[in-house]
Design a protein around this motif. Structure first.
Motif, PDB file in Angstrom:
ATOM      1  N   HIS A 190       8.361  11.444  21.271  1.00 25.43           N
ATOM      2  CA  HIS A 190       7.259  11.957  21.060  1.00 25.43           C
ATOM      3  C   HIS A 190       6.120  11.341  20.401  1.00 25.43           C
ATOM      4  CE1 HIS A 190       5.976  16.442  20.058  1.00 25.43           C
ATOM      5  NE2 HIS A 190       4.977  15.720  20.047  1.00 25.43           N
ATOM      6  N   GLU A 199       5.474  15.505  24.951  1.00 24.21           N
ATOM      7  CA  GLU A 199       5.241  16.704  24.948  1.00 24.21           C
ATOM      8  C   GLU A 199       3.679  17.195  25.650  1.00 24.21           C
ATOM      9  OE1 GLU A 199       2.820  17.632  21.448  1.00 24.21           O
ATOM     10  OE2 GLU A 199       3.848  19.587  20.862  1.00 24.21           O
ATOM     11  N   TYR A 258      -0.632  26.288  22.745  1.00 26.38           N
ATOM     12  CA  TYR A 258      -2.065  25.604  23.012  1.00 26.38           C
ATOM     13  C   TYR A 258      -2.582  26.342  24.392  1.00 26.38           C
ATOM     14  CZ  TYR A 258      -0.894  21.963  19.512  1.00 26.38           C
ATOM     15  OH  TYR A 258      -0.451  21.334  18.528  1.00 26.38           O
ATOM     16  N   HIS A 308       6.238  22.729  23.068  1.00 24.65           N
ATOM     17  CA  HIS A 308       6.022  23.109  21.937  1.00 24.65           C
ATOM     18  C   HIS A 308       5.910  24.674  22.293  1.00 24.65           C
ATOM     19  CE1 HIS A 308       2.695  22.924  18.680  1.00 24.65           C
ATOM     20  NE2 HIS A 308       2.940  24.010  18.768  1.00 24.65           N
ATOM     21  N   VAL A 355      10.378  20.641  21.013  1.00 19.42           N
ATOM     22  CA  VAL A 355       9.716  19.761  20.337  1.00 19.42           C
ATOM     23  C   VAL A 355       9.676  20.212  18.964  1.00 19.42           C
ATOM     24  CG1 VAL A 355       8.916  18.591  22.021  1.00 19.42           C
ATOM     25  CG2 VAL A 355       7.411  20.075  20.814  1.00 19.42           C
ATOM     26  N   HIS A 356       9.652  19.438  17.763  1.00 21.62           N
ATOM     27  CA  HIS A 356       9.229  19.516  16.397  1.00 21.62           C
ATOM     28  C   HIS A 356       9.658  20.902  15.860  1.00 21.62           C
ATOM     29  CE1 HIS A 356       5.729  21.241  17.997  1.00 21.62           C
ATOM     30  NE2 HIS A 356       4.862  20.206  18.234  1.00 21.62           N
ATOM     31  N   ASP A 386       6.357  12.249  16.699  1.00 20.67           N
ATOM     32  CA  ASP A 386       4.992  13.271  17.107  1.00 20.67           C
ATOM     33  C   ASP A 386       3.691  12.420  16.780  1.00 20.67           C
ATOM     34  OD1 ASP A 386       3.325  15.295  17.768  1.00 20.67           O
ATOM     35  OD2 ASP A 386       4.037  16.616  16.396  1.00 20.67           O
TER      36      ASP A 386
HETATM   37 ZN   LIG Z   1       3.422  19.786  19.501  1.00 22.44          ZN
END
Ligand SMILES: [Zn+2]
Length: 492
Positions: A93, A117, A199, A225, A258-259, A367
């Motif tokens: 990432h 991502e 997003y 995400h 992710v994260h 990231d």
């Molecule tokens: Zn992200």
């Protein structure tokens, strides 16, 4: 008599060898022809086999040719006495995919940098831009976000949508175009599927399921995400992980969250428990984290739509404008959101970061961000040395082999079903790619900070990519571009 014809050449060879053995340079000559590079006397650590012992490694043709207790020599040698010799780190990432990012990443021990991502809407173009020009290996996903932006006519240029692609459901015609573009990305060798529902909140739940279905067709993991990273019911990180666990279960697509810390915040342990539970019940689900108490993203993105303060449990002063490093107020928030740019979000409790970094099932991934502002988040420059120096050595939050496994073998295994080339990465094994990181476990440390983010990590004196030395004596080697495309097989 018949034996003589065989014995004569054998005798002649024996004579030659006897002469050669008395020649002073015999052993050197012999070895010079054998290995391109030898890494000598290092503590070799391989998470796959569990090897943790002093060994010499010989490299030939970009591959690990021998791992030996016996002395080796080669055209060039690296003295790794008192240093750890590890598989090169694989970052699943990293948004910054320019040469400057690769330089920082190489100094942080990364040999393969992947943008999985966000991804791209044009896989061929993405690889063509980097082929033959890259310091480290590189790879990309087909990205639901950029594809949606292109199909729905969102303003291009930024990484994240601000218009229709963020806020509106796709029409049937747009949906079909999105599906076609995603499918094409896989046929062109995208490593995975990228998705950022936070997003693109206008994307319906069914659109998300359909995207998982395409990934499942190609055996590709969906790097997502989550739809929410919030603390407030009903839009919590827990609700968001339920959505993608269900999509994975219903379609068979592998899922990679992710994260997990910036999604879970103080509920990070519960999100990790969801991933573990799904694994125990047979789902192919994995996750990752970066070792920091702040996230970073675009201020104009949908994450900062009304309600963000309550959702994330933060306010203006917890947001830092990366162009200057200033903390925001209500006035500057409005001004900069209109202008557009990247912020650092101080929202992750230290306990959440530490829990995720220490957990054996959570991979390490940076990231990292494109270097656009002076106060860019330090994670892209220093994630791996921070885990090794701060969390392993100083905090003793996890042991060294576990940490290395989370940076090497586990990310390789995440991708090897889709891209078999990853079976040769993330391991110190004869025949594996010679992507190797040599570091000093007593000195390795991150130097990049939120105040001074453009600092190289320390205590990583040697890094090799496909057998070529890219970091030597803690300095970047100039003029070498051994990085290769990490790409899945093409399909019709
Ligand atoms: Zn992200």
């Amino acid at each position: 008599m018949r034996n003589w014809s065989l014995a004569k050449p054998a005798l002649a060879l024996g004579f030659l060898l006897a002469v050669a053995c008395f020649a002073p340079n015999f052993y050197v000559l012999f070895a010079d022809e054998t290995y391109d590079v030898a890494i000598l006397n290092g503590r070799v650590m391989d998470p796959e086999s569990g090897l943790d012992a002093l060994r010499n490694i010989g490299i030939r043709g970009g591959k690990i040719a021998v791992i030996s207790e016996s002395p080796l020599s080669a055209k060039s040698t690296i003295d790794a006495k008192a240093l750890v010799v590890s598989p090169g780190f694989i970052d699943l990432h990293e948004h910054g995919q320019e040469e400057r990012n690769y330089e920082f990443q190489a100094r942080d021990g990364v040999t393969t940098s992947l943008e999985l991502e966000a991804g791209t809407d044009d896989v061929d173009r993405w690889y063509a831009l980097r082929e033959g020009k890259s310091l480290i290996n590189f790879g990309v996903s087909i990205g639901h976000i950029p594809v949606r932006m292109k199909v729905m006519g969102d303003p291009q240029g930024g990484m994240l949508p601000t218009g229709d692609a963020a806020h509106r459901a796709a029409s049937q015609e747009e949906f079909e175009k999105i599906t076609t573009a995603m499918d094409k990305g896989f046929r062109r060798g995208a490593l995975a599927e990228g998705m950022g529902v936070n997003y693109t909140p206008g994307a319906t739940h069914w659109e998300i399921v359909e995207m998982f279905r395409i990934a499942a067709k190609y055996g590709a993991s969906v790097h997502v995400h989550l739809r929410y990273g919030g603390l407030k019911e009903p839009n919590t990180g827990l609700a968001a992980i339920e959505e993608v666990l269900a999509a994975a279960a219903a379609t068979g697509a592998p899922l990679h969250v992710v994260h997990i810390t910036s999604m879970g915040l103080k509920y990070t342990p519960q999100l990790i428990a969801m991933v573990k539970g799904a694994q125990q019940h047979g789902l192919d689900v994995t996750t990752e984290c970066y070792p920091y108490t702040a996230g970073s993203t675009a201020l104009q993105s949908a994450i900062f739509d009304p309600g963000w303060q309550e959702n994330m449990g933060i306010t203006y002063k917890d947001i830092q404008w990366t162009a200057t490093g200033e903390r925001l107020t209500a006035e500057t928030f409005d001004k900069y959101r209109k202008q557009g740019g990247v912020v650092v979000i101080h929202s992750i409790p230290e306990e959440a970061a530490r829990t995720a970094v220490a957990d054996p099932i959570v991979m390490i991934a940076s990231d990292g961000m494109p270097i656009t502002g002076a106060k860019v988040h330090p994670r892209g420059q220093a994630t791996f040395s921070r885990v090794l120096g701060h969390y392993v050595r100083e905090e003793k939050a996890l042991d060294l082999m576990t940490a290395l496994r989370k940076m090497t073998l586990m990310p390789a295994q995440r991708l090897e079903k889709r891209a078999p080339m990853f079976k040769e990465k993330g391991r110190i094994r004869v025949g594996a790619d010679a992507d190797i990181t040599v570091f000093d476990p007593s000195r390795v440390i991150d130097k990049a900070t939120f105040d001074e983010p453009l600092q190289y990590s320390e205590g990583i004196p040697f890094v090799l990519v496909n057998g070529i030395v890219v970091v030597k004596d803690s300095q970047l080697v100039s003029g070498v571009h051994p990085g290769r495309a990490a790409r899945a097989p093409l399909a019709n």
